[in-house]
Design a protein around this motif. Structure first.
Motif, PDB file in Angstrom:
ATOM      1  N   ASP A 201       0.859  -1.185   0.000  1.00 55.19           N
ATOM      2  CA  ASP A 201       0.000   0.000   0.000  1.00 55.19           C
ATOM      3  C   ASP A 201       0.898   1.238   0.000  1.00 55.19           C
ATOM      4  O   ASP A 201       1.306   1.725   1.048  1.00 55.19           O
ATOM      5  N   ARG A 202       1.216   1.745  -1.208  1.00 59.40           N
ATOM      6  CA  ARG A 202       2.192   2.840  -1.309  1.00 59.40           C
ATOM      7  C   ARG A 202       1.752   4.102  -0.556  1.00 59.40           C
ATOM      8  O   ARG A 202       2.569   4.700   0.164  1.00 59.40           O
ATOM      9  N   PRO A 203       0.494   4.567  -0.677  1.00 59.98           N
ATOM     10  CA  PRO A 203       0.097   5.753   0.090  1.00 59.98           C
ATOM     11  C   PRO A 203       0.271   5.556   1.601  1.00 59.98           C
ATOM     12  O   PRO A 203       0.718   6.468   2.310  1.00 59.98           O
ATOM     13  N   TYR A 204      -0.082   4.363   2.096  1.00 60.25           N
ATOM     14  CA  TYR A 204       0.104   4.109   3.525  1.00 60.25           C
ATOM     15  C   TYR A 204       1.586   4.135   3.893  1.00 60.25           C
ATOM     16  O   TYR A 204       1.992   4.760   4.882  1.00 60.25           O
ATOM     17  N   ALA A 205       2.419   3.438   3.098  1.00 58.88           N
ATOM     18  CA  ALA A 205       3.846   3.354   3.406  1.00 58.88           C
ATOM     19  C   ALA A 205       4.500   4.731   3.419  1.00 58.88           C
ATOM     20  O   ALA A 205       5.324   5.029   4.294  1.00 58.88           O
ATOM     21  N   THR A 206       4.133   5.593   2.463  1.00 54.59           N
ATOM     22  CA  THR A 206       4.793   6.896   2.338  1.00 54.59           C
ATOM     23  C   THR A 206       4.151   7.984   3.193  1.00 54.59           C
ATOM     24  O   THR A 206       4.850   8.808   3.781  1.00 54.59           O
ATOM     25  N   GLU A 207       2.826   7.981   3.282  1.00 57.32           N
ATOM     26  CA  GLU A 207       2.144   9.075   3.964  1.00 57.32           C
ATOM     27  C   GLU A 207       1.901   8.815   5.446  1.00 57.32           C
ATOM     28  O   GLU A 207       1.871   9.753   6.246  1.00 57.32           O
ATOM     29  N   VAL A 208       1.747   7.554   5.828  1.00 57.45           N
ATOM     30  CA  VAL A 208       1.480   7.231   7.231  1.00 57.45           C
ATOM     31  C   VAL A 208       2.766   6.825   7.955  1.00 57.45           C
ATOM     32  O   VAL A 208       3.077   7.347   9.028  1.00 57.45           O
TER      33      VAL A 208
END
Length: 284
Positions: A201-208
């Motif tokens: 989950d790229r958005p989770y990995a980068t944003e969270v």
């Protein structure tokens, strides 16, 4: 994080988990052997009934199957079941050590018995670190095949903040260039039934969680290094240990490295010009 914001870590409560067990069983199927072989682009035909399979394929076997509703926000099973409810948000597989007593073969009835062996709190450079040690015993058709120690570390959300940059890794006597794109990470997470979102989950990995890209699974790096050790020596190792040192990302071209260490091998993964990501030792 200010001291007043530190989570309360009740070690007496967490250590009450020591001795808890989880048991799983599964037949090592031709289907799993075929998919594992295809995932890593292994040469030749996949193993069939009665043939030995690559070491560390057992990471894909008899994994706990928590209902989707029982997962936490990070994709891991919610805490307080088999693993203790450590109140630190980031959880990673830090490393492990394995002794192989025999091969796993296609068609084997595999049984895993896992036990919480220790829970310890340490103070790291970036704050508290809680280590949970899990011991696994894997039997094939009733005979012990693998003894394993798994080291899990829990840390604060901001524990990956910038610090001293590790030195660039040395080049091994043996080098095998690799890539670990998104499809490979997804396939490995699927085969290991691992829903940790930093791997797909790229958005989770980068944003969270604040990573620059998807994180390459530590166990997958260990599996690649263990298979490489067997390839170099022409026989699978009897003992194998590994430890994660720096994250590796799906956008990185990297390589497997190895060099002789007495009768054994030292192995590691690293991107070009980057630090050691996963370090390992193999012996026969």
């Amino acid at each position: 994080m200010a001291p007043s914001d530190q989570p309360v870590i009740d070690m007496d409560h967490l250590r009450s988990w020591i001795g808890r067990e989880d048991i799983g069983a599964e037949v090592l199927s031709e289907d799993l052997a075929r998919k594992y072989h295809a995932m890593f682009d292994m040469p030749g035909a996949p193993p069939t009934h009665g043939a030995a399979v690559p070491q560390l394929i057992h990471f894909c076997l008899a994994q706990p199957a928590v209902p989707t509703s029982g997962l936490g926000a990070d994709g891991h099973p919610a805490r307080g079941g088999f693993l203790p409810p450590v109140p630190l948000p980031r959880r990673m597989w830090a490393g492990g050590a394995l002794t192989f007593h025999g091969d796993l073969k296609v068609g084997d009835a595999v049984r895993r018995v896992s036990r919480i062996a220790d829970v310890a709190l340490k103070e790291g450079r970036t704050g508290p670190l809680c280590f949970v040690t899990v011991e696994h015993r894997v039997a094939a058709n009733g005979t012990l095949a693998i003894e394993e120690r798994q080291d899990i570390v829990y840390r604060r959300a901001d524990a990956g903040a910038a610090g001293k940059v590790p030195p660039a890794a040395e080049r091994g006597a043996f080098v095998k260039p690799m890539t670990a794109g998104t499809p490979l990470l997804f396939r490995y997470s699927a085969l290991t039934f691992n829903a940790h979102r930093i791997h797909y989950d790229r958005p989770y990995a980068t944003e969270v969680e604040g990573y620059p890209a998807l994180v390459v699974q530590g166990p997958m790096q260990a599996a690649l290094l263990c298979t490489y050790a067997a390839e170099i020596r022409g026989a699978p190792p009897r003992r194998f240990a590994f430890r994660g040192l720096s994250p590796l990302f799906d956008t990185d071209a990297f390589a497997l490295h190895a060099t002789a260490d007495g009768e054994g091998l030292k192995l590691w993964t690293a991107r070009e010009g980057g630090p050691v990501c996963m370090a390992a030792e193999a012996s026969w």
